[in-house]
Every structure is written in structure tokens, then in C-alpha cells.
Design an enzyme around this catalytic site. Structure first.
Site, mmCIF file in Angstrom:
data_model
loop_
_atom_site.group_PDB
_atom_site.id
_atom_site.type_symbol
_atom_site.label_atom_id
_atom_site.label_comp_id
_atom_site.label_asym_id
_atom_site.label_seq_id
_atom_site.Cartn_x
_atom_site.Cartn_y
_atom_site.Cartn_z
ATOM 1 N N CYS A 27 9.159 -2.839 4.828
ATOM 2 C CA CYS A 27 9.973 -4.618 5.256
ATOM 3 C C CYS A 27 9.246 -5.083 5.150
ATOM 4 O O CYS A 27 8.138 -5.647 5.244
ATOM 5 C CB CYS A 27 10.168 -4.432 6.442
ATOM 6 S SG CYS A 27 11.759 -5.447 7.231
ATOM 7 N N VAL A 28 9.407 -5.536 3.202
ATOM 8 C CA VAL A 28 9.458 -7.455 2.998
ATOM 9 C C VAL A 28 9.803 -8.320 3.318
ATOM 10 O O VAL A 28 11.614 -7.569 3.278
ATOM 11 C CB VAL A 28 9.052 -7.163 1.835
ATOM 12 C CG1 VAL A 28 8.157 -8.535 1.331
ATOM 13 C CG2 VAL A 28 8.200 -5.453 1.828
ATOM 14 N N ILE A 29 10.305 -9.548 4.496
ATOM 15 C CA ILE A 29 10.860 -10.167 4.751
ATOM 16 C C ILE A 29 10.631 -11.873 3.536
ATOM 17 O O ILE A 29 9.021 -12.351 3.872
ATOM 18 C CB ILE A 29 10.596 -10.113 5.879
ATOM 19 C CG1 ILE A 29 11.290 -8.859 6.921
ATOM 20 C CG2 ILE A 29 11.504 -11.240 6.703
ATOM 21 C CD1 ILE A 29 11.185 -9.050 8.177
ATOM 22 N N HIS A 41 4.911 -14.327 -2.592
ATOM 23 C CA HIS A 41 4.284 -13.116 -1.701
ATOM 24 C C HIS A 41 5.579 -12.365 -1.628
ATOM 25 O O HIS A 41 5.259 -10.622 -1.868
ATOM 26 C CB HIS A 41 3.482 -13.289 -0.882
ATOM 27 C CG HIS A 41 2.124 -12.277 -0.806
ATOM 28 N ND1 HIS A 41 1.019 -12.846 -0.675
ATOM 29 C CD2 HIS A 41 2.279 -11.452 0.086
ATOM 30 C CE1 HIS A 41 0.243 -11.463 -0.104
ATOM 31 N NE2 HIS A 41 0.969 -10.422 -0.321
ATOM 32 N N GLU A 78 0.925 -1.032 0.304
ATOM 33 C CA GLU A 78 -0.269 0.209 -0.517
ATOM 34 C C GLU A 78 0.920 1.248 -0.384
ATOM 35 O O GLU A 78 0.646 2.690 -0.147
ATOM 36 C CB GLU A 78 -0.940 -0.526 1.379
ATOM 37 C CG GLU A 78 -2.130 -1.374 0.640
ATOM 38 C CD GLU A 78 -1.673 -2.515 1.325
ATOM 39 O OE1 GLU A 78 -0.988 -2.514 1.875
ATOM 40 O OE2 GLU A 78 -2.623 -3.143 0.662
ATOM 41 N N ARG A 97 19.316 -3.197 9.410
ATOM 42 C CA ARG A 97 19.861 -2.437 8.621
ATOM 43 C C ARG A 97 18.556 -1.261 9.349
ATOM 44 O O ARG A 97 18.425 -0.260 8.715
ATOM 45 C CB ARG A 97 19.572 -2.811 7.580
ATOM 46 C CG ARG A 97 20.178 -3.137 6.653
ATOM 47 C CD ARG A 97 19.789 -4.336 5.869
ATOM 48 N NE ARG A 97 20.894 -5.104 4.751
ATOM 49 C CZ ARG A 97 21.694 -5.791 5.227
ATOM 50 N NH1 ARG A 97 20.902 -6.367 5.870
ATOM 51 N NH2 ARG A 97 22.481 -6.574 4.716
ATOM 52 N N GLU A 101 7.917 -18.304 2.704
ATOM 53 C CA GLU A 101 7.439 -19.702 2.187
ATOM 54 C C GLU A 101 7.192 -19.611 0.968
ATOM 55 O O GLU A 101 7.416 -20.092 -0.340
ATOM 56 C CB GLU A 101 7.159 -21.053 2.915
ATOM 57 C CG GLU A 101 7.043 -20.291 4.466
ATOM 58 C CD GLU A 101 6.456 -22.009 5.425
ATOM 59 O OE1 GLU A 101 5.952 -22.069 4.936
ATOM 60 O OE2 GLU A 101 7.516 -22.376 6.168
ATOM 61 N N THR A 102 6.379 -18.272 0.421
ATOM 62 C CA THR A 102 5.426 -18.476 -1.120
ATOM 63 C C THR A 102 5.446 -17.293 -1.425
ATOM 64 O O THR A 102 7.140 -16.218 -0.728
ATOM 65 C CB THR A 102 3.965 -17.733 -0.742
ATOM 66 O OG1 THR A 102 3.443 -16.761 -0.042
ATOM 67 C CG2 THR A 102 3.605 -19.088 0.813
HETATM 68 C C1 DLZ Z 1 1.283 -10.167 3.259
HETATM 69 C C2 DLZ Z 1 1.659 -9.345 3.362
HETATM 70 C C3 DLZ Z 1 2.979 -10.383 3.743
HETATM 71 C C4 DLZ Z 1 3.092 -11.949 3.710
HETATM 72 N N1 DLZ Z 1 4.688 -10.117 4.104
HETATM 73 C C5 DLZ Z 1 4.721 -8.706 4.110
HETATM 74 C C6 DLZ Z 1 5.603 -8.249 4.548
HETATM 75 O O1 DLZ Z 1 7.010 -8.928 5.040
HETATM 76 N N2 DLZ Z 1 5.748 -7.060 4.482
HETATM 77 C C7 DLZ Z 1 4.279 -6.361 4.467
HETATM 78 O O2 DLZ Z 1 5.375 -5.042 4.534
HETATM 79 N N3 DLZ Z 1 3.650 -6.347 3.700
HETATM 80 C C8 DLZ Z 1 3.802 -7.926 4.030
HETATM 81 N N4 DLZ Z 1 2.386 -8.104 3.595
HETATM 82 C C9 DLZ Z 1 1.030 -7.222 3.663
HETATM 83 C C10 DLZ Z 1 1.241 -6.699 2.188
HETATM 84 O O3 DLZ Z 1 2.059 -5.311 1.090
HETATM 85 C C11 DLZ Z 1 -0.386 -5.722 2.158
HETATM 86 O O4 DLZ Z 1 -0.708 -5.334 2.764
HETATM 87 C C12 DLZ Z 1 -1.890 -7.099 1.663
HETATM 88 O O5 DLZ Z 1 -1.669 -8.073 0.598
HETATM 89 C C13 DLZ Z 1 -2.408 -6.080 0.928
HETATM 90 O O6 DLZ Z 1 -2.516 -5.565 0.044
#
Ligand code: DLZ
Length: 167
Positions: free
Chosen positions: A87-89, A95, A65, A134, A92-93
Site C-alpha cells: 500500500c503506497v499512500i 517518493h 522491496e 479497498r 508530499e514528495t
Molecule cells: C519510504 C516509504 C514511503 C515514504 N512511503 C511508503 C508507502 O507509502 N508505502 C510503502 O509500502 N512503502 C513506503 N516507503 C518505504 C519504501 O517502500 C522502501 O521500503 C524504502 O524506500 C526502502 O527501500
């Protein structure tokens, strides 16, 4: 392996930000990390002269978002730059891949569409520890770097707007 402080930079080369306005969009997902990024970004903006009232922070549910949050700033406010913090970690999928690609492309598009610096301050890591390293840990704070980048890009834009293109 040698470590590097990613937030080490030459303070004197950073323009003064006292006339600049910034919007910051922070993802609530992994808030332990993104909150630290936001704190670093705000502190660094202040350190370089940006006034309290010229920093607006808003939150979105996840990194996916961030693009729309950034667009709202571009459409509805007069900020000089927007900083996206997330922060996206890796899980397993797949996503992870979709979120990273989505926000990276989204941020790039916003820069171009609005002729506005939109800074990509999103950590994309394999695990929580890499993210902590970080976000104020042994590798500095990516939020600081995002703030410095934002100030520098606003200064560059102002230089072009003022017609000084041959420096
Ligand atoms: C769903 C999801 C997952 C699995 N992992 C993360 C993440 O590591 N970091 C992050 O910022 N957001 C994650 N999300 C949520 C998605 O960014 C998003 O909010 C949802 O898919 C709804 O659009």
C-alpha cells in the site's frame, strides 16, 4: 457517487485451487492496510480449495522491496504463483511515484522473466481512507481480488502446459 464492491465476482468461474501453491509477499509499511489485504488473500485462497500448507507468507519492509521478495519465491521455491501485497499512500514528495513505478515495473518483469504469475496487489491511493475502503472496507478487499487473479492465472498456465490451447 455510486460505489462498487471491487471484490464481487462470480465464484463459480474460479477454478479449484487444491493442487496449487502460492507465495504471498506482504509489505510491512502501512501494515494496518497490508495485513488486511493479506488476510483477505489467504481467506480467499482457502475458500477456493488451496491447502494451508500450500500458502507461504513472507514480509518485506516496504512496497519497494516487494519485487525482490517475489524474486526470492521464484528462485528458491516451487510456488505456482506469487502475490505481492502493498500500500503506497501519496505523500508530499515524489517518493510515491518512484515506489509505484518501481514495484509495478518489477512485478511485470518477474512475470516475464520467470514465466510465473506474479500478481500486483498494491494499493496506490491519495490517502489512508481510500486505502481502508479497498482493504476490507466499502469497496471490498484488493487482497481477495489478487488471490482470485492468482488462481485463474495458474489455471490458465496449466491449461497451456497440458497442451489444451484451442479452447
Ligand atoms: C519510504 C516509504 C514511503 C515514504 N512511503 C511508503 C508507502 O507509502 N508505502 C510503502 O509500502 N512503502 C513506503 N516507503 C518505504 C519504501 O517502500 C522502501 O521500503 C524504502 O524506500 C526502502 O527501500
Amino acid at each position: 457517487m455510486a460505489t462498487k464492491d471491487l471484490s464481487a465476482y462470480n465464484h463459480e468461474s474460479v477454478p479449484n485451487g487444491s493442487s496449487m501453491k502460492f507465495g504471498i509477499v506482504v509489505s510491512e509499511w502501512n501494515y494496518e492496510i497490508t495485513g488486511a489485504l493479506a488476510q483477505g488473500a489467504v481467506q480467499t485462497l482457502h475458500k477456493h480449495g488451496v491447502n494451508e500448507q500450500d500458502i507461504i507468507v513472507n514480509y518485506v519492509p516496504g512496497s519497494f522491496e516487494l519485487t525482490l521478495g517475489g524474486q526470492y519465491f521464484a528462485e528458491y521455491t516451487d510456488v505456482d504463483a506469487v502475490i505481492l501485497l502493498g500500500c503506497v499512500i501519496q505523500g508530499e514528495t515524489r517518493h510515491f511515484d518512484f515506489i509505484c513505478q518501481g514495484v509495478a515495473k518489477g512485478a511485470t518483469d518477474l512475470n516475464i522473466k520467470y514465466n510465473l504469475p506474479v500478481i500486483f496487489g498494491v494499493l496506490t491511493t491519495e490517502n489512508q481512507q481510500q486505502a481502508l475502503d479497498r482493504a476490507g472496507g466499502k469497496l471490498g478487499n484488493k487482497g481477495d481480488e489478487a488471490a482470485i487473479t492468482a488462481i485463474k492465472m495458474v489455471a490458465l498456465q496449466q491449461k497451456f502446459e497440458n497442451g489444451i490451447t484451442l479452447a
